[in-house]
Design a protein around this motif. Structure first.
Motif, PDB file in Angstrom:
ATOM      1  N   GLY A 115      74.066  88.733  19.737  1.00  0.00           N
ATOM      2  CA  GLY A 115      75.103  88.699  20.723  1.00  0.00           C
ATOM      3  C   GLY A 115      76.442  89.406  19.740  1.00  0.00           C
ATOM      4  O   GLY A 115      76.484  89.324  18.554  1.00  0.00           O
ATOM      5  N   MET A 117      80.746  88.656  19.884  1.00  0.00           N
ATOM      6  CA  MET A 117      81.649  87.351  20.441  1.00  0.00           C
ATOM      7  C   MET A 117      82.981  88.001  20.093  1.00  0.00           C
ATOM      8  O   MET A 117      83.502  88.419  19.030  1.00  0.00           O
ATOM      9  CB  MET A 117      81.409  86.216  19.409  1.00  0.00           C
ATOM     10  CG  MET A 117      82.700  85.371  19.429  1.00  0.00           C
ATOM     11  SD  MET A 117      81.916  83.848  18.382  1.00  0.00           S
ATOM     12  CE  MET A 117      83.311  82.785  18.786  1.00  0.00           C
ATOM     13  N   GLN A 132      80.717  92.574  25.872  1.00  0.00           N
ATOM     14  CA  GLN A 132      80.154  91.462  25.682  1.00  0.00           C
ATOM     15  C   GLN A 132      78.909  90.992  26.564  1.00  0.00           C
ATOM     16  O   GLN A 132      77.831  90.624  26.477  1.00  0.00           O
ATOM     17  CB  GLN A 132      80.908  90.346  25.681  1.00  0.00           C
ATOM     18  CG  GLN A 132      82.125  90.396  24.649  1.00  0.00           C
ATOM     19  CD  GLN A 132      83.030  89.437  24.471  1.00  0.00           C
ATOM     20  OE1 GLN A 132      82.763  88.326  23.828  1.00  0.00           O
ATOM     21  NE2 GLN A 132      84.319  89.486  24.993  1.00  0.00           N
ATOM     22  N   ASN A 136      75.153  90.915  25.490  1.00  0.00           N
ATOM     23  CA  ASN A 136      74.425  89.691  25.727  1.00  0.00           C
ATOM     24  C   ASN A 136      73.679  89.367  26.876  1.00  0.00           C
ATOM     25  O   ASN A 136      72.834  88.463  26.774  1.00  0.00           O
ATOM     26  CB  ASN A 136      75.805  88.531  25.632  1.00  0.00           C
ATOM     27  CG  ASN A 136      76.486  88.565  24.327  1.00  0.00           C
ATOM     28  OD1 ASN A 136      76.455  89.149  23.677  1.00  0.00           O
ATOM     29  ND2 ASN A 136      77.855  87.988  24.411  1.00  0.00           N
ATOM     30  N   SER A 169      72.933  80.800  23.965  1.00  0.00           N
ATOM     31  CA  SER A 169      74.141  80.891  24.769  1.00  0.00           C
ATOM     32  C   SER A 169      75.349  80.439  23.980  1.00  0.00           C
ATOM     33  O   SER A 169      75.188  80.492  22.761  1.00  0.00           O
ATOM     34  CB  SER A 169      73.983  79.990  26.050  1.00  0.00           C
ATOM     35  OG  SER A 169      75.314  79.999  26.624  1.00  0.00           O
ATOM     36  N   SER A 170      75.957  79.488  24.217  1.00  0.00           N
ATOM     37  CA  SER A 170      77.298  78.874  23.658  1.00  0.00           C
ATOM     38  C   SER A 170      78.077  77.924  24.522  1.00  0.00           C
ATOM     39  O   SER A 170      77.833  77.872  25.474  1.00  0.00           O
ATOM     40  CB  SER A 170      78.192  79.998  23.257  1.00  0.00           C
ATOM     41  OG  SER A 170      79.565  79.501  22.806  1.00  0.00           O
ATOM     42  N   SER A 173      79.838  78.711  27.295  1.00  0.00           N
ATOM     43  CA  SER A 173      79.585  78.677  28.696  1.00  0.00           C
ATOM     44  C   SER A 173      80.089  77.636  29.638  1.00  0.00           C
ATOM     45  O   SER A 173      80.057  77.763  31.040  1.00  0.00           O
ATOM     46  CB  SER A 173      77.935  78.500  28.556  1.00  0.00           C
ATOM     47  OG  SER A 173      77.577  77.397  28.208  1.00  0.00           O
ATOM     48  N   TYR A 199      83.772  86.735  27.145  1.00  0.00           N
ATOM     49  CA  TYR A 199      82.823  85.984  26.155  1.00  0.00           C
ATOM     50  C   TYR A 199      82.244  84.890  27.059  1.00  0.00           C
ATOM     51  O   TYR A 199      80.918  84.672  26.862  1.00  0.00           O
ATOM     52  CB  TYR A 199      83.300  85.671  24.815  1.00  0.00           C
ATOM     53  CG  TYR A 199      82.331  84.817  24.048  1.00  0.00           C
ATOM     54  CD1 TYR A 199      81.334  85.429  23.296  1.00  0.00           C
ATOM     55  CD2 TYR A 199      82.589  83.369  23.585  1.00  0.00           C
ATOM     56  CE1 TYR A 199      80.306  85.153  22.706  1.00  0.00           C
ATOM     57  CE2 TYR A 199      81.461  82.905  22.894  1.00  0.00           C
ATOM     58  CZ  TYR A 199      80.411  83.565  22.148  1.00  0.00           C
ATOM     59  OH  TYR A 199      79.675  82.931  21.719  1.00  0.00           O
ATOM     60  N   LYS A 203      78.428  84.219  28.077  1.00  0.00           N
ATOM     61  CA  LYS A 203      77.606  82.912  27.746  1.00  0.00           C
ATOM     62  C   LYS A 203      76.769  82.149  29.154  1.00  0.00           C
ATOM     63  O   LYS A 203      75.948  81.652  28.851  1.00  0.00           O
ATOM     64  CB  LYS A 203      78.324  82.213  26.998  1.00  0.00           C
ATOM     65  CG  LYS A 203      78.663  83.016  25.423  1.00  0.00           C
ATOM     66  CD  LYS A 203      77.411  83.024  24.657  1.00  0.00           C
ATOM     67  CE  LYS A 203      76.540  84.280  24.506  1.00  0.00           C
ATOM     68  NZ  LYS A 203      75.628  84.505  23.694  1.00  0.00           N
ATOM     69  N   ASN A 206      74.184  84.048  30.200  1.00  0.00           N
ATOM     70  CA  ASN A 206      72.667  83.738  29.532  1.00  0.00           C
ATOM     71  C   ASN A 206      72.069  82.570  30.063  1.00  0.00           C
ATOM     72  O   ASN A 206      70.835  82.586  30.303  1.00  0.00           O
ATOM     73  CB  ASN A 206      72.910  83.580  27.930  1.00  0.00           C
ATOM     74  CG  ASN A 206      73.503  84.629  27.163  1.00  0.00           C
ATOM     75  OD1 ASN A 206      74.507  84.355  26.369  1.00  0.00           O
ATOM     76  ND2 ASN A 206      73.060  85.911  27.328  1.00  0.00           N
ATOM     77  N   SER A 226      67.692  77.754  27.728  1.00  0.00           N
ATOM     78  CA  SER A 226      69.045  78.323  26.943  1.00  0.00           C
ATOM     79  C   SER A 226      69.651  77.085  25.921  1.00  0.00           C
ATOM     80  O   SER A 226      69.252  76.027  26.369  1.00  0.00           O
ATOM     81  CB  SER A 226      69.908  78.763  28.216  1.00  0.00           C
ATOM     82  OG  SER A 226      69.968  77.429  28.904  1.00  0.00           O
ATOM     83  N   ASN A 228      72.980  75.979  23.238  1.00  0.00           N
ATOM     84  CA  ASN A 228      74.188  76.076  22.317  1.00  0.00           C
ATOM     85  C   ASN A 228      73.744  75.918  21.002  1.00  0.00           C
ATOM     86  O   ASN A 228      73.328  74.689  20.635  1.00  0.00           O
ATOM     87  CB  ASN A 228      75.060  75.280  22.878  1.00  0.00           C
ATOM     88  CG  ASN A 228      76.239  75.259  21.551  1.00  0.00           C
ATOM     89  OD1 ASN A 228      76.488  75.987  20.821  1.00  0.00           O
ATOM     90  ND2 ASN A 228      76.988  74.104  21.642  1.00  0.00           N
TER      91      ASN A 228
END
Length: 312
Positions: A115, A117, A132, A136, A169-170, A173, A199, A203, A206, A226, A228
Motif C-alpha cells: 500500500g 500512505m 492511494q 490500495n 487496511s488501517s 478506515s 488515504y 483504507k 479495502n 480485512s 488493521n
C-alpha cells in the motif's frame, strides 16, 4: 465516542496471544505476499518461509525484492520467489497474474499487504487514478479478481476446503464516512481533498472490498478478511511531516508486530472462521467502521471496480 474508543483500542492493544511460533507447518502451501520486499510484508514472508510455505514476493522493484529474498534466505534458509507486480499499473497486474498462473495451478493464501500512505495529492497511477485508491484498492481488486480461479483451486486442494485472502487496511478506515466516487480519478473534486482523507477513503475501500469478496466467493471456499496491522514503524511514514512523525512515534510498534494479525488470519485454524471480519492488533476481532457493513455501498464499489478493469 464509539470511533474514539475503537481508535484507542486499536492503538493500545493488549499483549498478543498469537505468536509466529504458533503458525502450523505450511509445507505444500503456495502463498503470495504483495509488498513483501519491506516492512510488514517482509516480516510476513519471513514467518511463512520459516514454516515451509512456498512464498512469492510480489513487488514493483526487482532490485529491492531480490535484496529482500537474499536477506530472507540468510535468516530462514528458505528462498522466496520474485513476482514483478506494480499495483499502480493495471497492465503490470495482469502480467503478474499471468506469470504466476504459468507456474502454479493453486494459490492457498493471498496477502494483499502492499500500500501507499499519504503521498502528495498530485500523484496518480499509470491509469489516472488517485495513487492511494488506485494502488490500495483498484490494484488489489484486479490482482485478486485475476487470481480467483487459482484460489478456488487452492481451496479444493486443501484438507480444510479453504483458501484465504487477507486484506491489509488501517485504523484510518474508521475516519471516513463513505466513498466519494468523484474523487477516485483525477478530478477537481479530488484535488480539493487532503492526502489524509484520500488515504482513509482507500483504507475503507479495502474493508468494503474484503467484505464483498467474502459475500461473493465464500461459498466457493474463499475466506476473506480485512485488518488493521497496528501503528508501526515502517517506510510508509516517509511522506509524513517531521511534526507528524514526532507526534505518532511514541505509539509506533516494530514491523514484526504488524505481521501478527495477518499471519493469524492467513495461517491459523481460527482464521478459517474469520470470513467477513475486521481484525485488529494483535490477532483480535474488532468492530470496524459501521459504513463497511453497508452491503449496498460495497456492491456499488464492486460494480465500479469491475467497470474499471473490464478492458485491460
Amino acid at each position: 465516542m464509539g470511533i474514539l474508543f475503537s481508535l484507542l483500542n486499536e492503538a493500545f492493544p493488549p499483549k498478543t496471544k498469537f505468536n509466529v511460533e504458533d503458525i502450523p507447518d505450511l509445507t505444500g502451501k503456495v502463498i503470495i505476499v504483495t509488498g513483501a520486499n519491506a516492512g510488514v510484508g517482509k516480516e510476513t514472508a519471513k514467518a511463512l518461509l520459516t514454516h515451509n510455505a512456498k512464498v512469492y514476493i510480489a513487488a514493483r522493484s526487482q532490485g529491492k525484492a531480490e535484496e529482500a529474498i537474499k536477506e530472507l534466505k540468510e535468516e530462514t534458509g528458505k528462498e522466496g520467489i520474485f513476482l514483478k507486480l506494480d499495483l499502480s499499473d493495471l497492465k503490470s497486474i495482469k502480467a503478474a497474474a499471468e506469470e504466476f498462473q504459468s507456474k502454479e495451478k493453486e494459490l492457498h493464501v493471498l496477502f494483499n499487504n502492499a500500500g501507499v500512505m499519504v503521498p502528495p495529492v498530485d500523484q496518480l497511477t499509470a491509469d489516472n487514478y488517485d495513487l492511494q485508491f488506485g494502488t490500495n484498492v483498484v490494484g488489489h481488486f484486479y490482482f485478486t479478481k485475476l487470481l480467483i480461479p487459482s484460489l478456488v483451486a487452492g481451496a479444493k486442494s486443501s484438507a480444510d476446503g479453504k483458501a484465504r485472502v487477507v486484506n491489509t487496511s488501517s485504523s484510518a478506515s474508521l475516519l471516513t464516512s463513505g466513498v466519494d466516487f468523484n474523487t477516485l480519478k483525477d478530478t477537481p473534486a479530488r484535488k480539493k481533498r487532503t492526502t489524509t482523507t484520500l488515504y482513509a477513503q482507500s483504507k475503507l475501500g479495502n474493508v468494503l472490498f474484503s467484505n464483498e469478496l467474502q459475500r461473493r466467493y465464500g461459498d466457493q471456499g474463499i475466506v476473506s478478511t480485512s485488518l488493521n496491522p497496528g501503528n508501526l514503524k515502517s517506510d510508509l511514514q516517509r511522506h509524513l511531516s517531521w511534526m507528524e512523525r514526532t507526534f505518532i512515534n511514541p505509539i509506533l510498534h516494530p514491523a514484526s508486530y504488524g505481521a501478527l494479525t495477518q499471519l493469524w488470519a492467513g495461517t491459523s485454524a481460527e482464521g478459517l472462521n474469520l470470513g467477513g471480519k475486521y481484525l485488529i492488533p494483535w490477532a483480535r476481532i474488532g468492530t470496524g467502521n459501521v459504513v463497511a457493513q453497508d452491503e449496498k455501498l460495497a456492491g456499488e464499489l464492486w460494480k465500479w471496480l469491475e467497470e474499471q478493469v473490464e478492458n485491460v
